[in-house]
Scaffold this motif. Structure first.
Motif, PDB file in Angstrom:
ATOM      1  N   LEU A  65       0.780  -1.102   0.052  1.00 28.15           N
ATOM      2  CA  LEU A  65       0.025   0.085  -0.094  1.00 28.15           C
ATOM      3  C   LEU A  65       0.701   1.377   0.001  1.00 28.15           C
ATOM      4  CD1 LEU A  65      -2.730  -1.003   2.439  1.00 28.15           C
ATOM      5  CD2 LEU A  65      -2.736  -1.089  -0.074  1.00 28.15           C
ATOM      6  N   GLN A  66       1.992   1.266   0.637  1.00 27.93           N
ATOM      7  CA  GLN A  66       2.757   2.343   0.632  1.00 27.93           C
ATOM      8  C   GLN A  66       4.213   1.951   0.411  1.00 27.93           C
ATOM      9  OE1 GLN A  66       2.442   4.354   4.408  1.00 27.93           O
ATOM     10  NE2 GLN A  66       4.045   5.711   4.147  1.00 27.93           N
ATOM     11  N   VAL A  67       4.866   2.637  -0.338  1.00 31.93           N
ATOM     12  CA  VAL A  67       6.321   2.594  -0.730  1.00 31.93           C
ATOM     13  C   VAL A  67       7.070   3.613  -0.198  1.00 31.93           C
ATOM     14  CG1 VAL A  67       8.043   2.056  -2.398  1.00 31.93           C
ATOM     15  CG2 VAL A  67       5.865   1.282  -2.627  1.00 31.93           C
ATOM     16  N   GLY A  68       8.565   3.342   0.293  1.00 36.12           N
ATOM     17  CA  GLY A  68       9.270   4.601   1.007  1.00 36.12           C
ATOM     18  C   GLY A  68       9.601   4.146   2.440  1.00 36.12           C
ATOM     19  N   VAL A  69       9.060   5.454   3.012  1.00 32.92           N
ATOM     20  CA  VAL A  69       9.388   5.416   4.494  1.00 32.92           C
ATOM     21  C   VAL A  69       8.787   4.235   5.264  1.00 32.92           C
ATOM     22  CG1 VAL A  69       9.375   6.906   6.691  1.00 32.92           C
ATOM     23  CG2 VAL A  69       9.987   7.781   4.265  1.00 32.92           C
ATOM     24  N   GLY A  70       7.585   3.898   4.951  1.00 30.87           N
ATOM     25  CA  GLY A  70       6.675   3.007   5.505  1.00 30.87           C
ATOM     26  C   GLY A  70       7.572   1.736   5.229  1.00 30.87           C
ATOM     27  N   GLY A  71       8.225   1.375   4.246  1.00 29.54           N
ATOM     28  CA  GLY A  71       8.718   0.102   4.041  1.00 29.54           C
ATOM     29  C   GLY A  71       9.817  -0.031   5.085  1.00 29.54           C
ATOM     30  N   ILE A  72      10.607   1.150   5.169  1.00 27.82           N
ATOM     31  CA  ILE A  72      11.736   1.262   6.357  1.00 27.82           C
ATOM     32  C   ILE A  72      11.136   1.090   7.680  1.00 27.82           C
ATOM     33  CG2 ILE A  72      13.404   2.537   7.180  1.00 27.82           C
ATOM     34  CD1 ILE A  72      13.882   3.672   4.187  1.00 27.82           C
ATOM     35  N   ALA A  73      10.030   1.822   8.110  1.00 25.66           N
ATOM     36  CA  ALA A  73       9.784   1.819   9.407  1.00 25.66           C
ATOM     37  C   ALA A  73       8.914   0.615   9.855  1.00 25.66           C
ATOM     38  CB  ALA A  73       8.258   2.983   9.356  1.00 25.66           C
ATOM     39  N   GLY A  74       8.231  -0.215   8.458  1.00 26.28           N
ATOM     40  CA  GLY A  74       7.650  -1.388   8.742  1.00 26.28           C
ATOM     41  C   GLY A  74       8.992  -2.516   9.207  1.00 26.28           C
ATOM     42  N   MET A  75       9.982  -2.579   8.430  1.00 27.37           N
ATOM     43  CA  MET A  75      11.045  -3.542   8.686  1.00 27.37           C
ATOM     44  C   MET A  75      11.666  -3.135  10.172  1.00 27.37           C
ATOM     45  SD  MET A  75      12.855  -4.241   5.244  1.00 27.37           S
ATOM     46  CE  MET A  75      13.273  -2.267   4.622  1.00 27.37           C
ATOM     47  N   ALA A  76      11.903  -1.872  10.406  1.00 25.20           N
ATOM     48  CA  ALA A  76      12.169  -1.497  11.870  1.00 25.20           C
ATOM     49  C   ALA A  76      11.351  -2.142  12.844  1.00 25.20           C
ATOM     50  CB  ALA A  76      12.664  -0.032  11.998  1.00 25.20           C
ATOM     51  N   VAL A 103       3.043  -3.703  22.582  1.00 33.31           N
ATOM     52  CA  VAL A 103       1.959  -3.234  22.226  1.00 33.31           C
ATOM     53  C   VAL A 103       2.077  -1.884  21.461  1.00 33.31           C
ATOM     54  CG1 VAL A 103      -0.116  -2.275  23.359  1.00 33.31           C
ATOM     55  CG2 VAL A 103       0.592  -4.434  23.856  1.00 33.31           C
ATOM     56  N   ILE A 104       3.133  -1.023  22.161  1.00 33.08           N
ATOM     57  CA  ILE A 104       3.517   0.206  21.428  1.00 33.08           C
ATOM     58  C   ILE A 104       3.677   0.078  19.891  1.00 33.08           C
ATOM     59  CG2 ILE A 104       4.683   2.265  21.629  1.00 33.08           C
ATOM     60  CD1 ILE A 104       4.489   2.001  24.755  1.00 33.08           C
ATOM     61  N   ALA A 105       4.850  -0.847  19.776  1.00 39.17           N
ATOM     62  CA  ALA A 105       5.301  -0.840  18.339  1.00 39.17           C
ATOM     63  C   ALA A 105       4.196  -1.594  17.485  1.00 39.17           C
ATOM     64  CB  ALA A 105       6.504  -1.815  18.407  1.00 39.17           C
ATOM     65  N   GLY A 106       3.313  -2.381  18.054  1.00 42.84           N
ATOM     66  CA  GLY A 106       2.007  -2.786  17.166  1.00 42.84           C
ATOM     67  C   GLY A 106       1.382  -1.676  16.978  1.00 42.84           C
ATOM     68  N   VAL A 107       0.861  -0.900  17.600  1.00 46.14           N
ATOM     69  CA  VAL A 107      -0.091   0.167  17.282  1.00 46.14           C
ATOM     70  C   VAL A 107       0.693   1.220  16.426  1.00 46.14           C
ATOM     71  CG1 VAL A 107      -1.443   1.924  18.674  1.00 46.14           C
ATOM     72  CG2 VAL A 107      -1.446  -0.202  19.405  1.00 46.14           C
ATOM     73  N   ALA A 108       1.927   1.258  16.698  1.00 45.00           N
ATOM     74  CA  ALA A 108       2.656   2.188  15.949  1.00 45.00           C
ATOM     75  C   ALA A 108       2.781   1.806  14.589  1.00 45.00           C
ATOM     76  CB  ALA A 108       4.105   2.613  16.592  1.00 45.00           C
ATOM     77  N   SER A 109       2.600   0.589  14.135  1.00 44.25           N
ATOM     78  CA  SER A 109       2.800   0.080  12.889  1.00 44.25           C
ATOM     79  C   SER A 109       1.723   0.567  12.080  1.00 44.25           C
ATOM     80  CB  SER A 109       3.049  -1.617  12.937  1.00 44.25           C
ATOM     81  OG  SER A 109       1.735  -2.085  13.248  1.00 44.25           O
ATOM     82  N   PHE A 110       0.667   0.745  12.731  1.00 44.77           N
ATOM     83  CA  PHE A 110      -0.577   1.167  11.998  1.00 44.77           C
ATOM     84  C   PHE A 110      -0.275   2.279  11.110  1.00 44.77           C
ATOM     85  CE2 PHE A 110      -4.800   3.380  11.215  1.00 44.77           C
ATOM     86  CZ  PHE A 110      -5.376   2.267  10.617  1.00 44.77           C
ATOM     87  N   PRO A 111      -0.006   3.392  11.479  1.00 46.95           N
ATOM     88  CA  PRO A 111       0.403   4.607  10.547  1.00 46.95           C
ATOM     89  C   PRO A 111       1.481   4.568   9.895  1.00 46.95           C
ATOM     90  CG  PRO A 111       0.703   5.302  12.784  1.00 46.95           C
ATOM     91  CD  PRO A 111       0.258   4.020  12.976  1.00 46.95           C
ATOM     92  N   LEU A 112       2.469   3.793  10.415  1.00 43.87           N
ATOM     93  CA  LEU A 112       3.843   3.808   9.793  1.00 43.87           C
ATOM     94  C   LEU A 112       3.895   2.638   8.774  1.00 43.87           C
ATOM     95  CD1 LEU A 112       5.858   4.379  12.859  1.00 43.87           C
ATOM     96  CD2 LEU A 112       5.634   6.117  11.267  1.00 43.87           C
ATOM     97  N   SER A 113       3.474   1.670   8.971  1.00 44.88           N
ATOM     98  CA  SER A 113       3.683   0.357   7.769  1.00 44.88           C
ATOM     99  C   SER A 113       2.525  -0.466   7.500  1.00 44.88           C
ATOM    100  CB  SER A 113       4.760  -0.582   8.922  1.00 44.88           C
ATOM    101  OG  SER A 113       4.672  -1.793   8.284  1.00 44.88           O
ATOM    102  N   ASN A 114       1.973   0.214   6.446  1.00 37.72           N
ATOM    103  CA  ASN A 114       1.070  -0.540   5.576  1.00 37.72           C
ATOM    104  C   ASN A 114      -0.234  -1.030   6.446  1.00 37.72           C
ATOM    105  OD1 ASN A 114       2.834  -0.223   3.324  1.00 37.72           O
ATOM    106  ND2 ASN A 114       3.791  -2.087   3.717  1.00 37.72           N
TER     107      ASN A 114
END
Length: 171
Positions: A65-76, A103-114
């Motif tokens: 759905l999103q390419v770029g910063v989302g990919g890096i944030a998703g991998m991190a 829990v924080i990383a899981g919720v943060a993955s919503f806006p940051l990673s696809n």
């Protein structure tokens, strides 16, 4: 050609060689005992959520759905979640901290990673993190009667507790 008839069974079972070492009792019961001393399922769900969040950005471009910063944030975020899963599994004393971070990383993955691994990775990591936070080690079973009675070494008679000997009425 003649075929010899099979030998008659003698009724006595064939001797089985005795096994030694950790596999003598079986690896499965040993793993089960080890698994019950730690939040195993919490670590499994957290690791699965991190796996989904980590590998979704590496999918073909048509499925992302999103390419770029989302990919890096998703991998991190996925690496952080898989590290928290290992921490939950290997150090159960640190389960509260690792659960909150998961829990924080899981919720943060919503806006940051696809959308948090298409919601699936986010759900698994939040489920695993909250299970890790809520897990309690198994307490030893209490004996019937509420009070544990001590016995003298080498004797089968119970030693009276101090509260029982005070009001016994002996002079």
């Amino acid at each position: 050609m003649t075929a010899d008839p099979p030998p008659e069974p003698t009724g006595a079972p064939a001797p089985v060689p005795a096994a030694s070492g950790p596999t003598a009792r079986g690896a499965r019961p040993a793993f089960r005992r080890w698994r019950r001393t730690r939040p195993f399922w919490a670590a499994l769900w957290t690791g699965a959520g991190g796996f989904v969040i980590f590998f979704l950005p590496m999918a073909p471009l048509g499925k992302i759905l999103q390419v770029g910063v989302g990919g890096i944030a998703g991998m991190a975020g996925g690496v952080v979640l898989m590290a928290m899963a290992l921490l939950i599994l290997l150090l159960p004393g640190q389960r509260h901290t690792a659960g909150v971070i998961a829990v924080i990383a899981g919720v943060a993955s919503f806006p940051l990673s696809n959308l948090g691994g298409l919601f699936f990775g986010m759900f698994l990591s939040v489920l695993g993190g909250s299970m890790a936070f809520a897990w309690l080690p198994e307490k030893p079973a209490r004996k019937r009667g509420g009070l544990l009675r001590r016995t003298r070494p080498g004797a089968g008679t119970p030693v009276p507790s101090p509260s029982e000997s005070v009001g016994s009425g002996s002079v």
